[in-house]
Design a protein around this motif. Structure first.
Motif, mmCIF file in Angstrom:
data_model
loop_
_atom_site.group_PDB
_atom_site.id
_atom_site.type_symbol
_atom_site.label_atom_id
_atom_site.label_comp_id
_atom_site.label_asym_id
_atom_site.label_seq_id
_atom_site.Cartn_x
_atom_site.Cartn_y
_atom_site.Cartn_z
ATOM 1 N N ILE A 102 0.937 -1.036 0.012
ATOM 2 C CA ILE A 102 0.108 0.016 -0.093
ATOM 3 C C ILE A 102 0.979 1.416 -0.137
ATOM 4 N N PRO A 103 0.909 1.857 -0.959
ATOM 5 C CA PRO A 103 1.768 3.106 -1.396
ATOM 6 C C PRO A 103 1.459 4.352 -0.238
ATOM 7 N N ASP A 104 2.577 5.053 0.287
ATOM 8 C CA ASP A 104 2.202 6.148 0.869
ATOM 9 C C ASP A 104 1.881 7.367 0.244
ATOM 10 N N PRO A 105 0.527 7.848 0.594
ATOM 11 C CA PRO A 105 -0.023 9.061 -0.261
ATOM 12 C C PRO A 105 0.445 10.342 0.283
ATOM 13 N N TYR A 106 1.258 10.397 1.564
ATOM 14 C CA TYR A 106 1.641 11.584 2.309
ATOM 15 C C TYR A 106 2.190 12.610 1.273
ATOM 16 N N LYS A 107 1.502 13.817 1.418
ATOM 17 C CA LYS A 107 2.078 14.921 0.615
ATOM 18 C C LYS A 107 1.784 14.721 -0.894
ATOM 19 N N MET A 108 0.749 13.696 -1.426
ATOM 20 C CA MET A 108 0.414 13.618 -2.763
ATOM 21 C C MET A 108 -1.064 14.111 -3.053
ATOM 22 N N SER A 109 -1.433 13.571 -4.105
ATOM 23 C CA SER A 109 -2.779 14.016 -4.838
ATOM 24 C C SER A 109 -3.947 13.213 -3.812
ATOM 25 N N LYS A 110 -5.046 13.729 -4.049
ATOM 26 C CA LYS A 110 -6.443 13.174 -3.385
ATOM 27 C C LYS A 110 -6.458 11.811 -4.082
ATOM 28 N N GLU A 111 -6.072 11.727 -5.249
ATOM 29 C CA GLU A 111 -6.209 10.272 -6.091
ATOM 30 C C GLU A 111 -5.072 9.332 -5.335
ATOM 31 N N ALA A 112 -4.007 9.807 -5.168
ATOM 32 C CA ALA A 112 -3.243 9.071 -4.149
ATOM 33 C C ALA A 112 -3.827 8.456 -2.728
ATOM 34 N N PHE A 113 -4.445 9.312 -2.145
ATOM 35 C CA PHE A 113 -4.941 9.091 -0.797
ATOM 36 C C PHE A 113 -6.218 8.147 -1.085
ATOM 37 N N GLU A 114 -7.059 8.392 -2.014
ATOM 38 C CA GLU A 114 -8.140 7.520 -2.597
ATOM 39 C C GLU A 114 -7.832 6.055 -2.715
ATOM 40 N N HIS A 115 -6.614 5.897 -3.454
ATOM 41 C CA HIS A 115 -6.032 4.626 -3.907
ATOM 42 C C HIS A 115 -5.450 3.856 -2.627
ATOM 43 N N ALA A 116 -4.740 4.446 -1.867
ATOM 44 C CA ALA A 116 -4.246 3.921 -0.432
ATOM 45 C C ALA A 116 -5.543 3.526 0.269
ATOM 46 N N TYR A 117 -6.493 4.602 0.478
ATOM 47 C CA TYR A 117 -7.483 3.926 1.331
ATOM 48 C C TYR A 117 -8.284 2.972 0.849
ATOM 49 N N SER A 118 -8.580 2.673 -0.583
ATOM 50 C CA SER A 118 -9.174 1.798 -1.169
ATOM 51 C C SER A 118 -8.373 0.406 -0.503
ATOM 52 N N LEU A 119 -7.266 0.439 -1.087
ATOM 53 C CA LEU A 119 -6.294 -0.721 -0.644
ATOM 54 C C LEU A 119 -6.275 -1.231 0.816
ATOM 55 N N ILE A 120 -6.352 -0.081 1.768
ATOM 56 C CA ILE A 120 -6.606 -0.321 3.202
ATOM 57 C C ILE A 120 -7.847 -1.172 3.371
ATOM 58 N N ASP A 121 -8.936 -0.492 2.699
ATOM 59 C CA ASP A 121 -10.314 -1.048 2.939
ATOM 60 C C ASP A 121 -10.344 -2.437 2.641
ATOM 61 N N GLN A 122 -9.930 -2.731 1.355
ATOM 62 C CA GLN A 122 -9.898 -3.937 1.083
ATOM 63 C C GLN A 122 -9.325 -5.207 1.778
ATOM 64 N N SER A 123 -7.960 -4.622 1.953
ATOM 65 C CA SER A 123 -7.134 -5.348 2.922
ATOM 66 C C SER A 123 -7.943 -5.784 4.456
ATOM 67 N N THR A 124 -8.379 -4.654 4.925
ATOM 68 C CA THR A 124 -8.868 -4.991 6.421
ATOM 69 C C THR A 124 -10.129 -5.943 6.204
ATOM 70 N N ARG A 125 -11.004 -5.528 5.344
ATOM 71 C CA ARG A 125 -11.981 -6.448 4.916
ATOM 72 C C ARG A 125 -11.735 -7.934 4.897
ATOM 73 N N GLU A 126 -10.634 -8.196 4.158
ATOM 74 C CA GLU A 126 -9.988 -9.749 4.077
ATOM 75 C C GLU A 126 -9.606 -10.181 5.516
ATOM 76 N N TRP A 127 -8.620 -9.240 6.068
ATOM 77 C CA TRP A 127 -8.245 -9.863 7.392
ATOM 78 C C TRP A 127 -9.245 -10.018 8.107
ATOM 79 N N ALA A 128 -10.351 -9.165 8.288
ATOM 80 C CA ALA A 128 -11.611 -9.503 9.156
ATOM 81 C C ALA A 128 -12.140 -10.852 8.856
ATOM 82 N N LYS A 129 -12.334 -11.295 7.752
ATOM 83 C CA LYS A 129 -12.933 -12.507 7.388
ATOM 84 C C LYS A 129 -11.946 -13.706 7.995
ATOM 85 N N LYS A 130 -10.555 -13.429 7.740
ATOM 86 C CA LYS A 130 -9.622 -14.438 8.536
ATOM 87 C C LYS A 130 -9.618 -14.541 9.775
ATOM 88 N N LEU A 131 -9.869 -13.544 10.503
ATOM 89 C CA LEU A 131 -9.633 -13.391 11.798
ATOM 90 C C LEU A 131 -10.835 -13.505 12.433
#
Length: 146
Positions: free
Chosen positions: A117-146
């Motif tokens: 998950i790339p660091d969006p710090y000091k980048m565009s809104k799109e970079a933040f949205e991309h990181a957020y989307s990956l984190i959201d997908q990732s946490t959903r998958e972890w929640a299923k496993k845990l």
């Protein structure tokens, strides 16, 4: 088995706070926190989450406004059952802080194709949205496993 989960990034102001709060929402019976590999070095310790990430999280129904950055410590590594990091290089960084925790340190993106998950710090809104989307997908998958 994994009752205490620590989410880690570099400064603990963009990615790991979102990971922490999303996991808390999805796994309310677990103890979840976040920290930064270089919060102290970056002079971010005690600082709130990045404003761009606070706004984006809020747009997605997540309030991270009370978050305060904290430095990852050797003791903290010992305290948690599972340490989730954003990038493969973070595994080495965590291991350099506490070599004993290598076996319980994994990518947050483990279950979405081991994506980093790339660091969006000091980048565009799109970079933040991309990181957020990956984190959201990732946490959903972890929640299923845990």
């Amino acid at each position: 088995m994994f009752n205490k989960i620590l989410v880690v990034c570099v400064g603990n102001i963009c990615r790991s706070p979102v990971g922490e709060y999303l996991l808390k929402k999805q796994l309310p019976n677990k103890h979840i926190a976040s920290a930064g590999i270089a919060s102290k070095k970056s002079k971010l310790e005690g600082k709130p989450a990045d404003n761009s990430m606070i706004e984006l999280a809020s747009e997605n129904g997540l309030d991270i406004s009370m978050h305060q950055s904290q430095q990852l410590t050797r003791e903290m590594c010992n305290e948690y059952d599972l340490i989730l990091v954003m990038e493969k290089g973070h595994i080495d960084a965590v291991t350099s802080i506490n070599p004993a925790v290598r076996g319980k340190t994994m990518l947050l993106g483990q279950w979405i194709g081991q994506k980093e998950i790339p660091d969006p710090y000091k980048m565009s809104k799109e970079a933040f949205e991309h990181a957020y989307s990956l984190i959201d997908q990732s946490t959903r998958e972890w929640a299923k496993k845990l």
